[in-house]
Write an enzyme that holds these catalytic residues in place. Structure first.
Site, PDB file in Angstrom:
ATOM      1  N   LYS A 259       3.393  10.995 -11.985  1.00  0.00           N
ATOM      2  CA  LYS A 259       2.552  10.109 -12.802  1.00  0.00           C
ATOM      3  C   LYS A 259       3.311   8.801 -12.972  1.00  0.00           C
ATOM      4  CE  LYS A 259      -0.387  13.071 -15.585  1.00  0.00           C
ATOM      5  NZ  LYS A 259      -0.717  13.537 -16.945  1.00  0.00           N
TER       6      LYS A 259
ATOM      7  N   ARG B 256      -2.592  21.017 -15.624  1.00  0.00           N
ATOM      8  CA  ARG B 256      -1.680  19.906 -15.921  1.00  0.00           C
ATOM      9  C   ARG B 256      -1.992  19.246 -17.267  1.00  0.00           C
ATOM     10  NH1 ARG B 256       1.153  15.571 -11.860  1.00  0.00           N
ATOM     11  NH2 ARG B 256       2.434  14.646 -13.486  1.00  0.00           N
TER      12      ARG B 256
ATOM     13  N   HIS C  16       0.153  14.907 -27.146  1.00  0.00           N
ATOM     14  CA  HIS C  16       0.115  13.512 -26.697  1.00  0.00           C
ATOM     15  C   HIS C  16      -1.133  12.759 -27.162  1.00  0.00           C
ATOM     16  CE1 HIS C  16       3.459  14.868 -24.319  1.00  0.00           C
ATOM     17  NE2 HIS C  16       3.611  13.715 -23.705  1.00  0.00           N
TER      18      HIS C  16
ATOM     19  N   GLU D   4      10.072  16.660 -25.592  1.00  0.00           N
ATOM     20  CA  GLU D   4       9.380  17.110 -24.366  1.00  0.00           C
ATOM     21  C   GLU D   4       9.925  18.469 -23.899  1.00  0.00           C
ATOM     22  OE1 GLU D   4       6.705  15.589 -23.397  1.00  0.00           O
ATOM     23  OE2 GLU D   4       6.906  13.405 -23.488  1.00  0.00           O
TER      24      GLU D   4
ATOM     25  N   HIS E  63       8.566   7.165 -27.661  1.00  0.00           N
ATOM     26  CA  HIS E  63       7.525   8.038 -27.122  1.00  0.00           C
ATOM     27  C   HIS E  63       7.747   9.485 -27.576  1.00  0.00           C
ATOM     28  CE1 HIS E  63       4.609   9.683 -24.310  1.00  0.00           C
ATOM     29  NE2 HIS E  63       5.532  10.522 -23.887  1.00  0.00           N
TER      30      HIS E  63
ATOM     31  N   GLU F 122      -4.333  16.728 -12.013  1.00  0.00           N
ATOM     32  CA  GLU F 122      -4.887  17.044 -13.332  1.00  0.00           C
ATOM     33  C   GLU F 122      -6.399  17.235 -13.281  1.00  0.00           C
ATOM     34  OE1 GLU F 122      -2.641  15.039 -16.462  1.00  0.00           O
ATOM     35  OE2 GLU F 122      -4.426  15.114 -17.718  1.00  0.00           O
TER      36      GLU F 122
ATOM     37  N   HIS G 219       0.104   9.517 -28.525  1.00  0.00           N
ATOM     38  CA  HIS G 219      -0.192   8.211 -27.902  1.00  0.00           C
ATOM     39  C   HIS G 219      -0.893   7.284 -28.889  1.00  0.00           C
ATOM     40  CE1 HIS G 219      -0.055   9.685 -23.420  1.00  0.00           C
ATOM     41  NE2 HIS G 219       1.131   9.350 -23.877  1.00  0.00           N
TER      42      HIS G 219
ATOM     43  N   ARG H 160       0.817  -1.240   0.000  1.00  0.00           N
ATOM     44  CA  ARG H 160       0.000   0.000   0.000  1.00  0.00           C
ATOM     45  C   ARG H 160       0.842   1.278   0.000  1.00  0.00           C
ATOM     46  NH1 ARG H 160      -3.081  -3.114   3.739  1.00  0.00           N
ATOM     47  NH2 ARG H 160      -4.757  -4.145   2.610  1.00  0.00           N
TER      48      ARG H 160
ATOM     49  N   LYS I  11       7.585  22.466 -15.258  1.00  0.00           N
ATOM     50  CA  LYS I  11       6.766  21.317 -14.847  1.00  0.00           C
ATOM     51  C   LYS I  11       6.443  21.381 -13.350  1.00  0.00           C
ATOM     52  CE  LYS I  11       5.564  16.624 -15.176  1.00  0.00           C
ATOM     53  NZ  LYS I  11       5.680  15.330 -15.812  1.00  0.00           N
TER      54      LYS I  11
ATOM     55  N   ASN J 208       0.019  17.784 -21.753  1.00  0.00           N
ATOM     56  CA  ASN J 208      -0.281  16.700 -22.686  1.00  0.00           C
ATOM     57  C   ASN J 208      -0.328  17.188 -24.130  1.00  0.00           C
ATOM     58  OD1 ASN J 208      -2.201  13.844 -22.648  1.00  0.00           O
ATOM     59  ND2 ASN J 208      -0.686  14.242 -21.064  1.00  0.00           N
TER      60      ASN J 208
END
Ligand code: NAD
Ligand code: GLY
Length: 379
Positions: free
Chosen positions: A162, A261, A268, A204, A285, A256, A272, A140, A246, A265
């Site tokens: 993330k 935030r 992306h 990026e 990527h 987000e 993606h 956990r 960032k 993206n």
């Protein structure tokens, strides 16, 4: 320029052996942490306040990074006087999955790791995302540290919490928000990074300028050749500025949910879709993000939001960084299928990050699918 993209103060402080080191703070209350950026930081290791609470330290890396930097990190960590275990996964985006995440859990359990174990992610974004997710879920939640070794991971994936893995049907679809305790960036390690990976990382860096910071974009236009040549002072500034931008956004919108935030993206949604459709690892990527940014830029211009001169500047910068702006041969309906699964979507509407100008963008959920299909069919 948006308020969260403003230039933040840049504390420069002596590191553990007295040399200059830049620190960027990620301000998240009790979960705040520091990004240390410098040269030779790997050998100097982690600060004692990070390792003191650990019962043992588990370094997770891959079979490319381990032979390069595994020994240096293990030696540096000896100062903590904690037992050190290394876990070496196979390299590559294709292994960012359940099976290899489970290998981390196997190693933690077979070494009787308790809840005070400190995980160290040593590698690029694939290792960083997987180790972060393992840390978020093992017993956990245990602490973890990021030691990013690619340009992409130094400017983006190691910061902001993330974490996750890919699913065959979608990129980064299973994961958690979970912040590291510390980020240690050694710019020296980029010397061994292959050119293709370095250029993918530049995507990026450029993203921050295009989407959020016109002044940084102009700086990149002036300095892209020095940056491509890995000039150390230019690189150090690009990494620091990227981390500052960032960190400012993450402090403003960690989960987000507030709009800020999602702007990270930019490119992306298209990117993606390309990455997933071609098969993880076929396009890197960052390469997919570079192409996705070009598509988002062209689409913003077609929708009448972006002046032609700005569109030209953006495409030129992406190309000068050695990245392609041309879409690969992917059927429109396949692109739309993947885009329809994007995590930003709400109530079935595809949400895109569109440009209003250089350094200015917004989340747009009003563009209908037919318009996106027509645009993609023309690429
Ligand atoms: P990567 O982790 O696959 O690393 C790229 C390649 O470089 C690998 O072969 C790796 O072994 C090798 N490598 C790493 N460091 C090296 C070094 N110093 N010298 C020589 N080789 C080295 O890829 P990446 O581009 O770092 O990361 C991409 C991943 O990051 C994707 O899975 C993407 O989804 C994720 N990502 C996450 C976030 C986030 O916010 N969590 C943000 C952006 C990207
Ligand atoms: N890389 C996008 C984000 O961290 O939100």
């Amino acid at each position: 320029m948006l308020p969260f993209a403003r230039r933040m103060r840049k504390p420069v402080m002596p590191n553990r052996e007295g040399a200059a080191l830049t620190c960027v703070n990620v301000a998240l209350g009790t979960r705040s942490y520091v990004i240390e950026i410098g040269t030779d930081t790997l050998r100097r290791g982690l600060p004692a306040h990070v390792t003191n609470a650990a019962s043992r330290i588990v370094v997770v890396t891959n079979d490319v990074v381990f032979p390069l930097y595994g020994a240096a990190v293990a030696t540096a960590l000896e100062a903590s006087e904690r037992p050190i275990v290394s876990v070496v996964l196979p390299d590559g985006e294709a292994h960012k999955d359940w099976q290899h995440l489970n290998q981390i859990f196997d190693a933690l359990l077979s070494n009787a790791c308790d809840r005070k174990t400190l995980l160290v992610a040593l590698g690029g974004g694939v290792i960083g995302d997987m180790v972060g997710f393992a840390a978020a879920t093992y017993q956990r939640g245990v602490s973890f540290v990021q030691i990013p070794t690619t340009l992409l991971s130094q400017v983006d994936s190691s910061v902001g919490g993330k974490t996750g893995i890919n699913h065959p049907l979608g990129k980064n679809m299973v994961g958690a928000f979970y912040q590291p305790k510390h980020v240690l960036i050694d710019t020296d390690v980029l010397r061994t990074l292959p050119d293709r990976e370095y250029r993918a990382g530049l995507a990026e860096v450029i993203k921050y300028g295009i989407a959020l910071d016109a002044a940084f974009f102009a700086w990149l236009e002036t300095n892209i050749d020095a940056l491509s040549a890995r000039d150390s002072a230019t690189l150090a500034y690009a990494i620091r500025r990227s981390c500052e931008i960032k960190a400012g956004i993450v402090a403003n919108d960690e989960y987000e949910t507030r709009g800020a935030r999602a702007l990270l993206n930019f490119g992306h949604t298209f990117g993606h879709a390309i990455e997933t459709e071609l098969g993880y690892g076929t396009w890197l990527h960052g390469e997919a993000v570079g192409c996705g940014m070009a598509l988002a830029t062209n689409f913003s211009a077609i929708l009448g939001r972006l002046p032609e001169a700005d569109r030209q500047r953006v495409l030129q910068l992406i190309q000068r960084a050695g990245l392609t702006t041309a879409m690969p041969a992917v059927a429109v309906e396949r692109m739309l299928l993947h885009m329809a699964r994007d995590k930003k979507n709400e109530s079935g509407a595809i949400r895109l990050i569109l440009l209003d100008g250089i350094g200015q963008c917004h989340v747009d959920g009003t563009v209908d699918r037919a318009a996106i299909a027509t645009f993609l069919a023309q690429q």
